[in-house]
Write an enzyme that holds these catalytic residues in place. Structure first.
Site, PDB file in Angstrom:
ATOM      1  N   THR A 106       0.658  -1.508  -0.199  1.00 29.09           N
ATOM      2  CA  THR A 106       0.016  -0.239  -0.015  1.00 29.09           C
ATOM      3  C   THR A 106       1.097   0.250  -0.057  1.00 29.09           C
ATOM      4  O   THR A 106       0.147   2.256  -1.193  1.00 29.09           O
ATOM      5  CB  THR A 106      -0.931   0.249   0.974  1.00 29.09           C
ATOM      6  OG1 THR A 106      -1.701  -1.115   1.244  1.00 29.09           O
ATOM      7  CG2 THR A 106      -2.417   1.315   1.071  1.00 29.09           C
ATOM      8  N   GLU A 107       1.869   1.121   1.233  1.00 32.29           N
ATOM      9  CA  GLU A 107       2.890   2.786   0.994  1.00 32.29           C
ATOM     10  C   GLU A 107       3.409   2.559  -0.503  1.00 32.29           C
ATOM     11  O   GLU A 107       3.804   4.165  -0.547  1.00 32.29           O
ATOM     12  CB  GLU A 107       3.607   2.312   1.948  1.00 32.29           C
ATOM     13  CG  GLU A 107       2.520   2.270   3.759  1.00 32.29           C
ATOM     14  CD  GLU A 107       2.594   3.744   4.018  1.00 32.29           C
ATOM     15  OE1 GLU A 107       3.088   5.148   3.473  1.00 32.29           O
ATOM     16  OE2 GLU A 107       1.695   4.298   4.904  1.00 32.29           O
ATOM     17  N   SER A 108       4.120   1.227  -1.135  1.00 31.61           N
ATOM     18  CA  SER A 108       5.274   1.936  -1.328  1.00 31.61           C
ATOM     19  C   SER A 108       5.567   0.753  -2.993  1.00 31.61           C
ATOM     20  O   SER A 108       6.057   1.216  -3.887  1.00 31.61           O
ATOM     21  CB  SER A 108       6.371   1.917  -1.454  1.00 31.61           C
ATOM     22  OG  SER A 108       6.768   0.201  -0.918  1.00 31.61           O
TER      23      SER A 108
END
Length: 191
Positions: free
Chosen positions: A65-67
């Site tokens: 999700t983040e990167s």
């Protein structure tokens, strides 16, 4: 009569091909899902998830999700690395787990450093919010202060410990992405 036999033979062949395809599709779909939900950096994820008592599948959900598993990722607010940490959060966490290591903010581009610090932060969020993944994800994204304020409001929390809704669009979207991704990781790789 020959025409009927030829038609029957073709029908049998088509039924066999359809049966083979039906049997092959679920494993192929599962493999396609595994490409979309990879377990990259598994050595680091397994190590730091174990160190901080986390489900590694949850860590993969955060990284995805983040990167999107890009260790060079930098957000519009200068969050860095696989787990997209801001400098303020990094400095605070460094004071807790690595005060004598001399690590710099730029080292969040190193997958091992990013996963180590991100796992510790997820651990703190999970601990603070009673293991509730959605509330912990909201805190990881929006900060403890924001979540703590929402928990004090009856319209957002009936027990003062977990959020029953996420009133900000970005927070809501983020929590949905984390929980949905975690559900897929659990389906694909869970026991």
């Amino acid at each position: 009569m020959k025409t009927l036999f030829r038609l029957l033979r073709r029908l049998v062949v088509l039924v066999c091909i359809a049966a083979v395809l039906l049997m092959a599709l679920p494993p192929l779909a599962r493999e396609a899902d595994r490409l979309l939900y990879p377990r990259k950096y598994s050595r680091q994820v397994e190590q730091w998830a174990a160190e901080y008592n986390l489900d590694p599948l949850l860590v993969y959900a955060f990284i995805r999700t983040e990167s999107g598993f890009d260790p060079a990722a930098t957000s519009s607010v200068e969050a860095r690395g696989l787990m997209q940490m801001t400098e303020e959060t990094f400095i605070w966490l460094r004071s807790k787990i690595a005060p004598d290591e001399g690590l710099t903010f730029d080292e969040l581009y190193d997958p091992d450093v990013s996963i180590r610090f991100g796992c510790y932060y997820i651990h703190l969020c999970m601990e603070r919010y009673g293991g509730d993944v959605a509330t912990a994800a909201a805190a990881y994204h929006s900060g403890w202060g924001t979540v703590d304020n929402l928990l004090r409001m009856e319209e957002h929390s009936s027990d003062g410990q977990t959020l029953k809704g996420f009133p900000y669009n970005q927070m809501h979207h983020y929590v949905e992405k984390i929980t949905a991704s975690y559900a897929v990781y659990t389906r694909l790789y869970g026991g």
